[in-house]
Design a protein around this motif. Structure first.
Motif, PDB file in Angstrom:
ATOM      1  N   SER A 227      -1.512  15.765  21.264  1.00 27.48           N
ATOM      2  CA  SER A 227      -2.822  15.135  21.182  1.00 27.48           C
ATOM      3  C   SER A 227      -2.728  13.642  21.486  1.00 27.48           C
ATOM      4  CB  SER A 227      -3.456  15.378  19.815  1.00 27.48           C
ATOM      5  OG  SER A 227      -2.674  14.781  18.819  1.00 27.48           O
ATOM      6  N   GLU A 228      -3.867  13.061  21.850  1.00 20.15           N
ATOM      7  CA  GLU A 228      -3.867  11.695  22.343  1.00 20.15           C
ATOM      8  C   GLU A 228      -3.429  10.700  21.271  1.00 20.15           C
ATOM      9  OE1 GLU A 228      -7.779  11.186  23.917  1.00 20.15           O
ATOM     10  OE2 GLU A 228      -7.365  12.439  25.676  1.00 20.15           O
ATOM     11  N   GLY A 229      -2.466   9.876  21.634  1.00 19.25           N
ATOM     12  CA  GLY A 229      -1.936   8.891  20.695  1.00 19.25           C
ATOM     13  C   GLY A 229      -2.546   7.515  20.922  1.00 19.25           C
ATOM     14  N   ASP A 230      -1.881   6.481  20.456  1.00 22.94           N
ATOM     15  CA  ASP A 230      -2.436   5.127  20.470  1.00 22.94           C
ATOM     16  C   ASP A 230      -2.228   4.377  21.785  1.00 22.94           C
ATOM     17  OD1 ASP A 230      -3.242   5.424  17.887  1.00 22.94           O
ATOM     18  OD2 ASP A 230      -1.481   4.459  17.011  1.00 22.94           O
ATOM     19  N   TYR A 231      -1.268   4.827  22.588  1.00 27.26           N
ATOM     20  CA  TYR A 231      -0.926   4.052  23.774  1.00 27.26           C
ATOM     21  C   TYR A 231      -1.502   4.672  25.048  1.00 27.26           C
ATOM     22  CZ  TYR A 231       2.308   1.295  21.018  1.00 27.26           C
ATOM     23  OH  TYR A 231       2.849   0.439  20.102  1.00 27.26           O
ATOM     24  N   SER A 232      -1.930   3.807  25.940  1.00 28.07           N
ATOM     25  CA  SER A 232      -2.424   4.329  27.207  1.00 28.07           C
ATOM     26  C   SER A 232      -2.098   3.378  28.349  1.00 28.07           C
ATOM     27  CB  SER A 232      -3.937   4.551  27.127  1.00 28.07           C
ATOM     28  OG  SER A 232      -4.579   3.314  26.923  1.00 28.07           O
ATOM     29  N   PHE A 233      -2.170   3.929  29.541  1.00 28.37           N
ATOM     30  CA  PHE A 233      -1.958   3.145  30.752  1.00 28.37           C
ATOM     31  C   PHE A 233      -3.150   3.399  31.650  1.00 28.37           C
ATOM     32  CE2 PHE A 233      -0.453   3.170  35.214  1.00 28.37           C
ATOM     33  CZ  PHE A 233      -0.119   1.831  35.334  1.00 28.37           C
ATOM     34  N   GLU A 234      -3.852   2.321  32.023  1.00 24.84           N
ATOM     35  CA  GLU A 234      -5.010   2.527  32.886  1.00 24.84           C
ATOM     36  C   GLU A 234      -4.832   1.751  34.177  1.00 24.84           C
ATOM     37  OE1 GLU A 234      -9.769   1.718  33.242  1.00 24.84           O
ATOM     38  OE2 GLU A 234      -8.865   1.490  31.269  1.00 24.84           O
ATOM     39  N   MET A 235      -5.167   2.391  35.271  1.00 24.51           N
ATOM     40  CA  MET A 235      -5.082   1.733  36.565  1.00 24.51           C
ATOM     41  C   MET A 235      -6.421   1.071  36.848  1.00 24.51           C
ATOM     42  SD  MET A 235      -2.615   1.428  38.557  1.00 24.51           S
ATOM     43  CE  MET A 235      -2.940  -0.037  39.507  1.00 24.51           C
ATOM     44  N   THR A 236      -6.392  -0.242  37.070  1.00 26.66           N
ATOM     45  CA  THR A 236      -7.627  -0.930  37.454  1.00 26.66           C
ATOM     46  C   THR A 236      -7.437  -1.464  38.873  1.00 26.66           C
ATOM     47  OG1 THR A 236      -6.967  -3.142  36.777  1.00 26.66           O
ATOM     48  CG2 THR A 236      -7.877  -1.718  35.062  1.00 26.66           C
ATOM     49  N   THR A 237      -8.483  -2.017  39.433  1.00 25.59           N
ATOM     50  CA  THR A 237      -8.361  -2.487  40.821  1.00 25.59           C
ATOM     51  C   THR A 237      -7.402  -3.675  40.918  1.00 25.59           C
ATOM     52  OG1 THR A 237     -10.295  -3.853  40.437  1.00 25.59           O
ATOM     53  CG2 THR A 237     -10.663  -1.752  41.539  1.00 25.59           C
ATOM     54  N   GLY A 238      -7.159  -4.353  39.814  1.00 27.25           N
ATOM     55  CA  GLY A 238      -6.293  -5.533  39.871  1.00 27.25           C
ATOM     56  C   GLY A 238      -4.856  -5.251  39.464  1.00 27.25           C
ATOM     57  N   ASP A 239      -4.680  -4.335  38.524  1.00 27.49           N
ATOM     58  CA  ASP A 239      -3.339  -4.147  37.965  1.00 27.49           C
ATOM     59  C   ASP A 239      -3.329  -2.866  37.122  1.00 27.49           C
ATOM     60  OD1 ASP A 239      -0.749  -4.615  37.164  1.00 27.49           O
ATOM     61  OD2 ASP A 239      -1.111  -6.687  36.550  1.00 27.49           O
ATOM     62  N   GLY A 240      -2.152  -2.474  36.685  1.00 29.28           N
ATOM     63  CA  GLY A 240      -2.050  -1.363  35.740  1.00 29.28           C
ATOM     64  C   GLY A 240      -1.982  -1.959  34.346  1.00 29.28           C
ATOM     65  N   MET A 241      -2.849  -1.499  33.436  1.00 26.19           N
ATOM     66  CA  MET A 241      -2.921  -2.097  32.108  1.00 26.19           C
ATOM     67  C   MET A 241      -2.330  -1.178  31.057  1.00 26.19           C
ATOM     68  SD  MET A 241      -4.492  -4.665  33.192  1.00 26.19           S
ATOM     69  CE  MET A 241      -5.681  -5.708  32.421  1.00 26.19           C
ATOM     70  N   LEU A 242      -1.437  -1.743  30.217  1.00 29.13           N
ATOM     71  CA  LEU A 242      -0.921  -0.975  29.091  1.00 29.13           C
ATOM     72  C   LEU A 242      -1.738  -1.351  27.868  1.00 29.13           C
ATOM     73  CD1 LEU A 242       1.601  -1.231  31.121  1.00 29.13           C
ATOM     74  CD2 LEU A 242       2.887  -0.403  29.170  1.00 29.13           C
ATOM     75  N   ARG A 243      -2.237  -0.349  27.160  1.00 25.65           N
ATOM     76  CA  ARG A 243      -3.132  -0.643  26.050  1.00 25.65           C
ATOM     77  C   ARG A 243      -2.698   0.083  24.781  1.00 25.65           C
ATOM     78  NH1 ARG A 243      -8.136  -0.342  29.845  1.00 25.65           N
ATOM     79  NH2 ARG A 243      -8.047  -2.495  30.585  1.00 25.65           N
ATOM     80  N   TRP A 244      -2.969  -0.600  23.681  1.00 23.35           N
ATOM     81  CA  TRP A 244      -2.739  -0.001  22.366  1.00 23.35           C
ATOM     82  C   TRP A 244      -4.078   0.023  21.653  1.00 23.35           C
ATOM     83  CZ3 TRP A 244      -2.773  -2.576  17.356  1.00 23.35           C
ATOM     84  CH2 TRP A 244      -2.258  -1.781  16.317  1.00 23.35           C
ATOM     85  N   ARG A 245      -4.549   1.180  21.327  1.00 20.28           N
ATOM     86  CA  ARG A 245      -5.848   1.337  20.687  1.00 20.28           C
ATOM     87  C   ARG A 245      -6.924   0.535  21.406  1.00 20.28           C
ATOM     88  NH1 ARG A 245      -4.276   1.262  14.268  1.00 20.28           N
ATOM     89  NH2 ARG A 245      -3.427   3.353  14.252  1.00 20.28           N
ATOM     90  N   GLY A 246      -6.860   0.588  22.717  1.00 26.58           N
ATOM     91  CA  GLY A 246      -7.874  -0.067  23.520  1.00 26.58           C
ATOM     92  C   GLY A 246      -7.603  -1.531  23.834  1.00 26.58           C
ATOM     93  N   LEU A 247      -6.598  -2.130  23.206  1.00 27.79           N
ATOM     94  CA  LEU A 247      -6.314  -3.548  23.450  1.00 27.79           C
ATOM     95  C   LEU A 247      -5.138  -3.679  24.408  1.00 27.79           C
ATOM     96  CD1 LEU A 247      -6.549  -4.848  19.780  1.00 27.79           C
ATOM     97  CD2 LEU A 247      -8.202  -5.264  21.616  1.00 27.79           C
ATOM     98  N   THR A 248      -5.332  -4.483  25.441  1.00 29.38           N
ATOM     99  CA  THR A 248      -4.279  -4.660  26.433  1.00 29.38           C
ATOM    100  C   THR A 248      -3.100  -5.439  25.835  1.00 29.38           C
ATOM    101  OG1 THR A 248      -5.941  -4.715  28.141  1.00 29.38           O
ATOM    102  CG2 THR A 248      -3.783  -5.609  28.716  1.00 29.38           C
ATOM    103  N   TYR A 249      -1.898  -4.972  26.103  1.00 24.06           N
ATOM    104  CA  TYR A 249      -0.733  -5.731  25.651  1.00 24.06           C
ATOM    105  C   TYR A 249       0.273  -6.010  26.766  1.00 24.06           C
ATOM    106  CZ  TYR A 249       1.581  -1.158  25.318  1.00 24.06           C
ATOM    107  OH  TYR A 249       2.095   0.090  25.583  1.00 24.06           O
ATOM    108  N   TYR A 250       0.048  -5.432  27.928  1.00 23.32           N
ATOM    109  CA  TYR A 250       0.959  -5.695  29.037  1.00 23.32           C
ATOM    110  C   TYR A 250       0.280  -5.286  30.330  1.00 23.32           C
ATOM    111  CZ  TYR A 250       5.687  -6.665  30.760  1.00 23.32           C
ATOM    112  OH  TYR A 250       6.772  -7.240  31.348  1.00 23.32           O
ATOM    113  N   ARG A 251       0.743  -5.901  31.421  1.00 24.44           N
ATOM    114  CA  ARG A 251       0.252  -5.497  32.727  1.00 24.44           C
ATOM    115  C   ARG A 251       1.440  -5.137  33.592  1.00 24.44           C
ATOM    116  NH1 ARG A 251      -1.386  -9.671  35.179  1.00 24.44           N
ATOM    117  NH2 ARG A 251      -1.201 -11.237  33.556  1.00 24.44           N
ATOM    118  N   LEU A 252       1.249  -4.122  34.393  1.00 30.09           N
ATOM    119  CA  LEU A 252       2.342  -3.632  35.232  1.00 30.09           C
ATOM    120  C   LEU A 252       2.941  -4.755  36.082  1.00 30.09           C
ATOM    121  CD1 LEU A 252       3.836  -1.085  36.008  1.00 30.09           C
ATOM    122  CD2 LEU A 252       2.090  -0.626  37.705  1.00 30.09           C
ATOM    123  N   LEU A 253       2.069  -5.580  36.655  1.00 34.23           N
ATOM    124  CA  LEU A 253       2.577  -6.592  37.579  1.00 34.23           C
ATOM    125  C   LEU A 253       3.156  -7.811  36.861  1.00 34.23           C
ATOM    126  CD1 LEU A 253       0.030  -6.271  40.515  1.00 34.23           C
ATOM    127  CD2 LEU A 253       2.259  -5.189  40.203  1.00 34.23           C
TER     128      LEU A 253
END
Ligand code: NAG
Ligand code: NAG
Ligand code: NAG
Ligand code: NAG
Ligand code: NAG
Ligand code: NAG
Ligand code: NAG
Ligand code: NAG
Length: 874
Positions: A176-202
C-alpha cells in the motif's frame, strides 16, 4: 462463509488435482482467476511471450494474507506493478476480465479495483515482453495499459511521463502507498515526503542539464536516466550511471520505502544498486531519517538541545516533561483543544538547525517579526512549528507532519531560527518516564509500574519502526509456499539478497578463513565485491524438511530488523547446499570476550550486554510479526560489534535442522548448559525456554566464566580448558574452595540465600561493583531459571527490570530446588569415568563419552560441554 468457500475450493482442488494452466501472451475476455485457481503455479496466470514477465495473483510474502494482481519480472521475482495495492484481496477472491475491462472483487463479490470505463469492447488481456499489461480490442488496439498507472517501479525503456508519480510502498511486505513519492514535473523530478518536496533529481551531482525546455518524459536504460522534451526537442537532461556494458543485466528504477530513488540492476541472480538519490552520503536529506524531530548530522542521529529521545514517536520530544507536542488537526485526533495561543510554548531549536522543507518552499510571508510569525503558527492547528529568518523577516510554517531536523548548510548568522510548538500540560504520560524534577512525585510513583509496561510495549513498536535506512539492493517478491524443494528460480520477499555461489566462493577465497562453527554449520569470513566484510554460514545440518522450508524461514528471518539482532544480508542455494550471509561482527562472540584471556569486561559493559541480549530476545518473542523462539541462547550466539553492541545470531534457524541434528540440538546440553528442564521432560518449548537460557548466560556474565566447570584432566583438546583452569585458580582463594567440578547456578542460589551477592561477581572486578548492582542481576538471573516456565519473567519484563522501570522479581526458592539436584548430578557425572552412565530423573540417562570420540566433537560451540551428553527417549 469465507471458510466454507475456502473449503469448497480446497475440495475442488483436491478432487480435480490440477489447477488451471498458465496462459502465454494473451487471454480472451470472459476469464476469471483467483490465487486458488492457479495455486499450482503460485498464482501465475499469464506470461509474456518470451516469459520475461509474469502476471499473477499472489502475496508479497509466503505468510501474508494480502493478495494482489501484480506483474513481476520472472527471473528475479521482482514486482514491477500491482493493481490493487491499497485494496488487497484474499487468495480466493477473483479477478474478472470481461468485455468492459478488468475488475478485482473481494470475497463478497464487491469490486475493490477496476480499470477505468472503456468505450470499446475488450477482446483480450495481453502481457507484453516489455512488462506492460494491456487490454486490447479485436484489432489489437490498446484500450488500457498498466504503464499508464505505474506504482513504485519503472522498467528499462518504459516511458515515465510528466505528471505521473511513483509512490513507494509502505514496506516490502505491504504494497500500500507509503509516505515517499517521486513525481515527474516539466522542470525536474521531485522527491516528496507526505507531499513535501525534499529533493530534486537534477540536484544530483551526476546530473547534466542540456536545455531549459520542458521535460515530457523520463526513460531509464542500461546507461542512465534520460529526461526528454516534447517529440523532436530532444534530450533535456541526463544522469549517467555507467557506461553501457556487454551484459548490462536487467534494470529498474524504483522509489523505495526508505525515501530514495534507486536504479537497480539484476545480474547473475543478485540485485545491485547502481544509483541512489539522495545518495547514502546525503542521508540527512531523507526527511524521516532520524524520526520526528531527530537531529540528523553526517548521517547520524541525535536529539537537538532541549529534546530527548522519545520511543513512542521514534524521534525526539521536549526534554521538559511538562511539554508535549501537539497533534496536527490534520490527523484525526479530535481531542478538543482550546485555540488560544497562550497554551502554546515554543521550544527554540539551536543555531545551525534547519529543516528540509525550508529549502524547497517559499516563506509564507516576509517582512514579519518573530512574534507575528509565531501568532500565525498558533492560529492554525495544522502548524506544528515555524522558522523565522532575520533580517528578511521570512516566516516559514511547518505544517501537518514533522520530519527530522538537519544541520544548516551555511552556518551563517542569517539562518532562520526554528521553533517547535508544544503544549504545556501538567500531567502528561511522559512525566513518568524518568524525570527527577517532576512536580508530581506521588503520581509518578504510583503510575510507575504501569508506565513500565507501556514503555516496553512502546519499545517493541519503536524497534519495529527503527529499520535500517541503508539502501540495499533488494528484491520484492510475490511468493507463496508452494515451491518445490528446488530453489533454482526463486527469490525472497524483503531484504535478503540471493547470492551467486561463485560470488561466495570468491568472497571467502574458497571458504579458506573459518571463523566459527556451531550447531547449524561452519562460518567463514568473506569480503564482497563492494568491500563489505561478511560472515558466510554454510548450513550443514539441514534436513529434508529444512531444505523445503529454507525459503520460508529465510524470508521471515530476513525481515527481522533490530539493533540487537544480526542482520541477514543474503543467502545462497546451490545444488543441495545452503548458505546464509550475515553482517560481520568484529568482536566475535561473547564467549571469546568473556572467557578469553583479554582484560575483563567492565561491569557496565556486562550490564549493556545483558540488556542488549534481553532486548533482542524480547523483540524475537513479541516484537516481530512471527514469534520466534531462539532455542539456542548461549554466549557463542551473542555477537559483539565494534561498539561492543550485542547482536544475537542464529535466530530462526532451529526449525531447519534435520531430525537427527535437532535431536542432538535438544539433547546436547542437559543439566550443564543453557537448556531448560522442559527440553528433558517433553513439556512444551516456549519463549520461556529462551528465558531460562538467558538466565544461564546472565550468570556467566556476572562471574566471567562458565557455569559448568569440569575436571579437565583429560580434555586437553578443549579450547576452553585453560580459561577454566585460570578462573578456577583465581577463585581458589575464596572462602568456599571449589570442587574440581563446579556448578555455578547452585552456588548462585546458595549465595542468594545468604545475600552474599558480591561473591558471585568476577573477582577481577572487586571493588568496582556495588552490592545493589550485583544483587539485581543475580536476582533477575535466578528468576529466569525458575523450573516452572510460567513463573519465569518474559524477556520484555527482564528488559523492564534491567532498565529499572519494573521492580526486580524475588527468586522463588521452591522453584529453584532442582538446581541442587542438577548440581549434585553434575559433579557426580563429571567424576564418573568415561562411558559411565548416571541415572537422571524422568528416566533420562547421562552418558559420559570421551571428547575425542564424541560424534559432536566437531561442533566447537558445544565443545565445552561435549564430554557429556544427556539423551532422552525422543
Ligand atoms: C462474454 O460474455 C458476454 C456476456 O456473457 C457475451 O456477450 C460475450 O459474447 C462473451 N464474449 C466472449 C468473447 O465470449
Ligand atoms: C467487500 O467489500 C465490501 C464493501 O467495501 C464490504 O462491505 C465487504 O465486507 C467486503 N467483503 C469482504 C469479505 O471483505
Ligand atoms: C524478451 O523480449 C524483450 C523485448 O523484446 C527483450 O528485451 C528481452 O531480451 C527478451 N528476453 C528474452 C529472454 O528473450
Ligand atoms: C493480436 O495479438 C495476438 C497476440 O500477439 C495475435 O495472436 C493476434 O493475431 C493479433 N490479432 C490481430 C488482429 O492482429
Ligand atoms: C540509453 O538511452 C540513451 C538516450 O536514448 C542512449 O544514448 C544510450 O545509448 C542508451 N543506452 C543503452 C545501454 O541502451
Ligand atoms: C479523517 O477522518 C475523515 C472522515 O472521518 C477520513 O476521511 C480521513 O481519511 C481521516 N484522515 C486521517 C488522516 O485519518
Ligand atoms: C477553535 O477554532 C475553531 C475554528 O476557528 C472554532 O470553531 C472553535 O470553536 C475554536 N475552539 C475553541 C475551544 O475556541
Ligand atoms: C491552516 O493551514 C492550512 C494549510 O496551510 C490551511 O489549509 C488552512 O486553511 C489553515 N487554517 C486556518 C484556520 O487558517
Amino acid at each position: 462463509m469465507a471458510v466454507a468457500t475456502t473449503f469448497l475450493l480446497l475440495l475442488l482442488l483436491t478432487t480435480t488435482t490440477n489447477s488451471a494452466p498458465t496462459y502465454t501472451t494473451s487471454i480472451p475476455a470472459n476469464f476469471t482467476a483467483s490465487h486458488f485457481q492457479f495455486i499450482d503455479q503460485s498464482g501465475d496466470f499469464l506470461r509474456s511471450t518470451n516469459r520475461t514477465y509474469t502476471a499473477a495473483i499472489a502475496n508479497p510474502q509466503p505468510t501474508s494474507p494480502s493478495f494482489y494482481l501484480l506483474v513481476y519480472h520472472s527471473q528475479s521475482h521482482t514486482v514491477i506493478w500491482s493493481a490493487n495495492r491499497n485494496n488487497p484481496i484474499t487468495n480466493s477472491a477473483q479477478l474478472r476480465l470481461s468485455n468492459t475491462g478488468l475488475t478485482i472483487h473481494n470475497d463478497s463479490g464487491v469490486p475493490v479495483w477496476s480499470t477505468p470505463p472503456i468505450q470499446s469492447t475488450v477482446a483480450s488481456l495481453q502481457l507484453l515482453d516489455s512488462g506492460n499489461l494491456i487490454l486490447v480490442d479485436r484489432f489489437n488496439n490498446t484500450l488500457w495499459q498498466s504503464f499508464d498507472f505505474p506504482t513504485d517501479t519503472v522498467v528499462s525503456e518504459q516511458r515515465f511521463p510528466v505528471g505521473k508519480s511513483l509512490i513507494a510502498s509502505r514496506n516490502p511486505a505491504d504494497f500500500s502507498e507509503g509516505d515517499y513519492s517521486f513525481e515527474m514535473t516539466t522542470g525536474d523530478g521531485m522527491l516528496r515526503w507526505r507531499g513535501l518536496t525534499y529533493y530534486r533529481l537534477l540536484m544530483d551531482s551526476k546530473s547534466v542539464k542540456n536545455s531549459n525546455r520542458p521535460v515530457s518524459y523520463l526513460v531509464v536504460n542500461g546507461s542512465g536516466f534520460y529526461l526528454f522534451g516534447d517529440p523532436g526537442s530532444g534530450l533535456v537532461a541526463q544522469i549517467l550511471i555507467t557506461a553501457p556494458t556487454a551484459n548490462p543485466g536487467y534494470r529498474i528504477l524504483k522509489m523505495t520505502n526508505e525515501g530514495r530513488l534507486v536504479v537497480m540492476r539484476y545480474r547473475d541472480n543478485v540485485w545491485v544498486t547502481d544509483f541512489a538519490t539522495p545518495s547514502e552520503d546525503d542521508g540527512c536529506r531523507v526527511p524521516s531519517h532520524c524520526g520526528k524531530l531527530g537531529f540528523c548530522s553526517g548521517g547520524g542521529c541525535s536529539c537537538p538541545p532541549g529534546f530527548r529521545g522519545d520511543r513512542s514517536t521514534n524521534g525526539c520530544s521536549p526534554s521538559d516533561a511538562s511539554l508535549s507536542l501537539p497533534e496536527s488537526c490534520d490527523s484525526n485526533s479530535t481531542r478538543q483543544r482550546s485555540n488560544s495561543s497562550e497554551d502554546y510554548i515554543y521550544v527554540q531549536l539551536g543555531k545551525g538547525m534547519s529543516y528540509f522543507s525550508i529549502g524547497f518552499t517559499n516563506p509564507i510571508k516576509t517582512g514579519m517579526d518573530q512574534s507575528s510569525c509565531e501568532d500565525l503558527c498558533s492560529a492554525n492547528c495544522s502548524c506544528l512549528g515555524f522558522f523565522h529568518g532575520n533580517p528578511s523577516g521570512s516566516c516559514y510554517l511547518l505544517e501537518n507532519h514533522l520530519g527530522s531536523i538537519t544541520s544548516s548548510s551555511n552556518n551563517g548568522v542569517n539562518d532562520p531560527l526554528g521553533f517547535i510548538k508544544a503544549i504545556s500540560s501538567s500531567i502528561s504520560s511522559r512525566d513518568l518516564d524518568d524525570d527527577s524534577n517532576s512536580d508530581f512525585p506521588v503520581i509518578g510513583l504510583v503510575l510507575l509500574p504501569a508506565s513500565g509496561v507501556l514503555l516496553i510495549s512502546i519499545f517493541a513498536v519503536w524497534i519495529l519502526r527503527r529499520r535500517s535506512n541503508k539502501t540495499v539492493s533488494k528484491t520484492k517478491k510475490s511468493m507463496n509456499g508452494s515451491f518445490s524443494g528446488e530453489l533454482e528460480v526463486f527469490s525472497i520477499a524483503g531484504l535478503p539478497v540471493r547470492f551467486d555461489h561463485g560470488d561466495l566462493v570468491e568472497a571467502t577465497a574458497d571458504f579458506s578463513t573459518q571463523i566459527g562453527s556451531g550447531g547449524f554449520g561452519t562460518v567463514y569470513k568473506g569480503v564482497l565485491h563492494d568491500k563489505t566484510v561478511v560472515a558466510v554460514k554454510k548450513i550443514t545440518a539441514l534436513g529434508a524438511q529444512g531444505k523445503k522450508e529454507f525459503g520460508t524461514e529465510i524470508a521471515i528471518i530476513g525481515n527481522i530488523h533490530h539493533v540487537n539482532l544480526v542482520k541477514l544480508k543474503g543467502f545462497c542455494a546451490h545444488g543441495s547446499e545452503r548458505f546464509l550471509v550475515y553482517e560481520y561482527m568484529s568482536h566475535g562472540s561473547l564467549d571469546r570476550t568473556l572467557f578469553g584471556s583479554g582484560p575483563p569486561l567492565e561491569w557496565q559493559e556486562r550490564f549493556e550486554i545483558a540488556l542488549g541480549t534481553a532486548r533482542g530476545l524480547a523483540y524475537l518473542h513479541s516484537g516481530c510479526e512471527h514469534k520466534i523462539i531462539h532455542c539456542d541462547v548461549k554466549p557463542e550466539n551473542i555477537l559483539l560489534n565494534d561498539n561492543m553492541q550485542v547482536k544475537i545470531s542464529d535466530f530462526g534457524l532451529s526449525k531447519l535442522l534435520s531430525p537427527e541434528q535437532s535431536g542432538l540440538f535438544t539433547t546436547m546440553r542437559g543439566t550443564r548448559g543453557y537448556l531448560a528442564p522442559e527440553w528433558l521432560t517433553n513439556a512444551a518449548i516456549s519463549d520461556k525456554t529462551d528465558v531460562y537460557s538467558y538466565g544461564m548466560v546472565l550468570l556467566e556474565l556476572i562471574q566471567g566464566r562458565k557455569n559448568c566447570v569440569q575436571a579437565t584432566n583429560r580434555s586437553s583438546g578443549n579450547p576452553t580448558s585453560s580459561t577454566d583452569g585460570r578462573s578456577s585458580g583465581s577463585s581458589g582463594s575464596r572462602n568456599h574452595p571449589r570442587p574440581r567440578s563446579f556448578y555455578f547456578p547452585l552456588h548462585a542460589l546458595e549465595m542468594h540465600e545468604e545475600c552474599r551477592y558480591l561473591e558471585l561477581v568476577e573477582p577481577r572486578l572487586t571493588g568496582r561493583v556495588s552490592k545493589g548492582e550485583a544483587e539485581k542481576l543475580v536476582k533477575v538471573a535466578l528468576c529466569c531459571l525458575h523450573e516452572d516456565p510460567s513463573l519465569r519473567p518474559t524477556m520484555a519484563n527482564v528488559v523492564g527490570m534491567l532498565e529499572g522501570v519494573l521492580a526486580v522479581g524475588e527468586p522463588r526458592l521452591e522453584c529453584l530446588n532442582f538446581l541442587r539436584f542438577y548440581g549434585r548430578r553434575f559433579t557426580e557425572a563429571s567424576m564418573a569415568e568415561s562411558g559411565a552412565e548416571v541415572e537422571m530423573p524422568n528416566g533420562f540417562m547421562v552418558a559420559t563419552t570421551d571428547n575425542s570420540s564424541s560424534p559432536t566433537a566437531s561442533l566447537n560451540s558445544f565443545s565445552y560441554m561435549s564430554s557429556q551428553q544427556v539423551s532422552g527417549p525422543r
